[in-house]
Each structure stands twice: as C-alpha cells, then as structure tokens.
Motif scaffolding. Sequence first.
Motif, PDB file in Angstrom:
ATOM      1  N   GLN A   6      72.608   0.655   6.046  1.00  0.00           N
ATOM      2  CA  GLN A   6      71.385  -0.073   6.358  1.00  0.00           C
ATOM      3  C   GLN A   6      70.180   0.850   6.330  1.00  0.00           C
ATOM      4  O   GLN A   6      70.222   1.960   6.856  1.00  0.00           O
ATOM      5  CB  GLN A   6      71.499  -0.744   7.727  1.00  0.00           C
ATOM      6  N   GLU A   8      66.242   1.675   7.392  1.00  0.00           N
ATOM      7  CA  GLU A   8      65.500   1.387   8.614  1.00  0.00           C
ATOM      8  C   GLU A   8      64.009   1.694   8.525  1.00  0.00           C
ATOM      9  O   GLU A   8      63.199   0.982   9.080  1.00  0.00           O
ATOM     10  CB  GLU A   8      66.113   2.169   9.785  1.00  0.00           C
ATOM     11  N   GLU A   9      63.629   2.758   7.837  1.00  0.00           N
ATOM     12  CA  GLU A   9      62.227   3.166   7.858  1.00  0.00           C
ATOM     13  C   GLU A   9      61.915   4.035   6.656  1.00  0.00           C
ATOM     14  O   GLU A   9      62.765   4.811   6.204  1.00  0.00           O
ATOM     15  CB  GLU A   9      61.927   3.939   9.156  1.00  0.00           C
ATOM     16  N   CYS A 206      73.816   9.241  10.069  1.00  0.00           N
ATOM     17  CA  CYS A 206      72.441   8.927   9.668  1.00  0.00           C
ATOM     18  C   CYS A 206      72.017   9.850   8.529  1.00  0.00           C
ATOM     19  O   CYS A 206      72.359  11.034   8.499  1.00  0.00           O
ATOM     20  CB  CYS A 206      71.485   9.090  10.851  1.00  0.00           C
ATOM     21  N   LYS A 222      64.890   6.458   5.917  1.00  0.00           N
ATOM     22  CA  LYS A 222      65.909   6.618   6.947  1.00  0.00           C
ATOM     23  C   LYS A 222      66.958   5.523   6.799  1.00  0.00           C
ATOM     24  O   LYS A 222      66.621   4.346   6.638  1.00  0.00           O
ATOM     25  CB  LYS A 222      65.283   6.528   8.345  1.00  0.00           C
ATOM     26  N   CYS A 223      68.220   5.894   6.855  1.00  0.00           N
ATOM     27  CA  CYS A 223      69.289   4.897   6.799  1.00  0.00           C
ATOM     28  C   CYS A 223      70.482   5.402   7.593  1.00  0.00           C
ATOM     29  O   CYS A 223      70.556   6.582   7.950  1.00  0.00           O
ATOM     30  CB  CYS A 223      69.676   4.579   5.364  1.00  0.00           C
ATOM     31  N   LYS A 226      76.205   1.532   9.924  1.00  0.00           N
ATOM     32  CA  LYS A 226      76.374   0.766  11.153  1.00  0.00           C
ATOM     33  C   LYS A 226      77.664  -0.039  11.100  1.00  0.00           C
ATOM     34  O   LYS A 226      78.070  -0.505  10.033  1.00  0.00           O
ATOM     35  CB  LYS A 226      75.188  -0.178  11.364  1.00  0.00           C
TER      36      LYS A 226
END
Length: 327
Positions: A6, A8-9, A206, A222-223, A226
Amino acid sequence: MDFTLQFEECICLSCGQPYTYEGVAYDGNAYYFTLSNAPCIHIYQKDFSFMASYETCRDYSAICYDSVNYCFWASDHAHPNILYCLDENLNEQSAFTIPIDKNIDIMGLSCDDIHDTLFISFYEGVMEITKNGQIQNQYAPIIGTFASVLSYDDAFLTLHAHNDMQFLDFQSLNGTLLESYPIDCPYQIMNIIWDYERMKTCDMLCFLFLIIGKDGCPCFIKCCLKPCQCKPCACDLDDCNRSDSVCRLLSSIACIEAALSHILNAEGEKIQKAVEIASNVCELLEVNESVRKTVTDVTMLEQVLFAKLNAVLEIDQCINDCEDCEN
C-alpha cells in the motif's frame, strides 16, 4: 495473500531545481543521492530537507551504506564490474573488480549486515558477493529485468519489470520466489530503500520508492506491506489465501507462456535474418540446428507447464469437492 503493498504518501525532494537521482543510501542520519551523469552526491536530512551537495571524483550511480564497516559502496556506469569503497566523508578509499566474464551495468546495491556480503542487481540478474569481490550466489529472473535490490534476513527483495509492469519480489537465498507484489505506480521507480525511521515505530515492512515525478522533480513514495484487511463477514481468510494462491500459480504459468512466446518469436526472426545474410548452405544449417534445439527445449518446458496446470486444476477441484461435501 497475507499482505498487500500500500502507498501512503509522496514526498517531493526539492533542492531548488529538478535533478535526476539514480541511487540512494541511508546511514541512519541522512539520505545520500547519486545524480545521473554528474560527479556529485546530494545529502538530505531525516525530514527529507536538502542539506548539502558534495562533489565526487566520478559519476556514481548505485550506492549503499555498510553499517558494519561504516563506509559506502558505489558503482558507476563508465566502469562496469567495478565497486568502489567510500569512507563516511564520501572519499574514495579502494575498489575491486567483480570476477565475471561479461560487463554488467550495476543498477542497485544493498549491504547484508547479517552475512557481511553485498547484493548487486543488474538487468539480467542479482549477485551476492563478498566485500573483496568473490561471488557467493547468482540469481536470474524467469522473465523480465531486475532494477533494484534490498537484503532482508535470509532472503532478498528485488524490484523487477516485465511488460510495462513493476513488481516487488521476495526471494530466498536459494533463489526460490517467496512472494511477488505488483506495484500500482504510474511512474518508473528508480530505486528502493528501507524506511528505517518508519519501521522504528511500527511492526510492518516499510519502503521508500524513488521516482521522478511528472514535473521532473525527484520524489519519495512511502509504502508498506500491510496485513490483509478482509472482513470475516465478507471473506474467509483461508478462502482468500487459497484462491489467491491458485490465481498466482495460474498467473505464473501465464507469465512463463508469455516469455516462451517471445523466445519463439525471436527464433523466427533469427531464421529470417539468416536467410538474408547467409553466404552458404552450411551457415543456414547451423542456424537451423540452433533454432531446432531451442524449439525442443521450449517443447519440453511446455510439457512441464501443462502438467503444472493440470495439477493446479486438480487441487482446486479437490478443494471445491471437499467444500461441497462439508456443506
């Protein structure tokens, strides 16, 4: 699948003008970026703010930090097969040549602190070598090309590309593919590095993906991996994992079939070219024999794939039959 990749940013790495960053290393205090075709390394602080620009003696490309020996390892495109050791002030200390009979353009570097070795990725494969240049292991992809590499316990991660798709793969040290995650990113990923600062505060894996944004500026995405978020009422986790495993097996067969089709197409083009340039029948016969051997190997692999497909379908049918009996 137990985990999902996933995003994220997205963090823009701005230092006044757009640069093309190629390699990235992290020493626990700062990020170090190599520039394409420039004898320079840019340094960013932990908060991703620009700190300094350091002139180097050559155009370094791939780079990683060695936390065991407190140094950097780097390569450059102008001198294939050579790795350079830099001290913590980025001064070149030594170098060694990788003993391989062909030139390799090193795309990524990673230091394995557990085994005190280095992982090197290039288009056609990945190598694990000692820090004096002795080859420990070599790995090759089934299909596609390698880009970047990260060491991870008794495994390693690779960024590989195939048919305009990018994948994050986990492989064991014996070369077995453990997991493969498709990367849903519209930009080409230049490099990948652990997000150590994030992993200090969570129990997930991460990453920071280095990309070139649409405005030409370098960015970090950023990933993390999860856990599967399937809800019990909508998806039984065992069913989710089982069906996903079957789908991945079928997908692997399809990918190998696609690779074989490219091989057969290349052999056909080889025959066409041979007919155009051959000066005598003997040359044509040599090409024909080469093509015949390749087609024979492909045929044998097709038989293996057919058996694998039947086995997957039988397992899936058996599972379905068992579920029907339970119901």
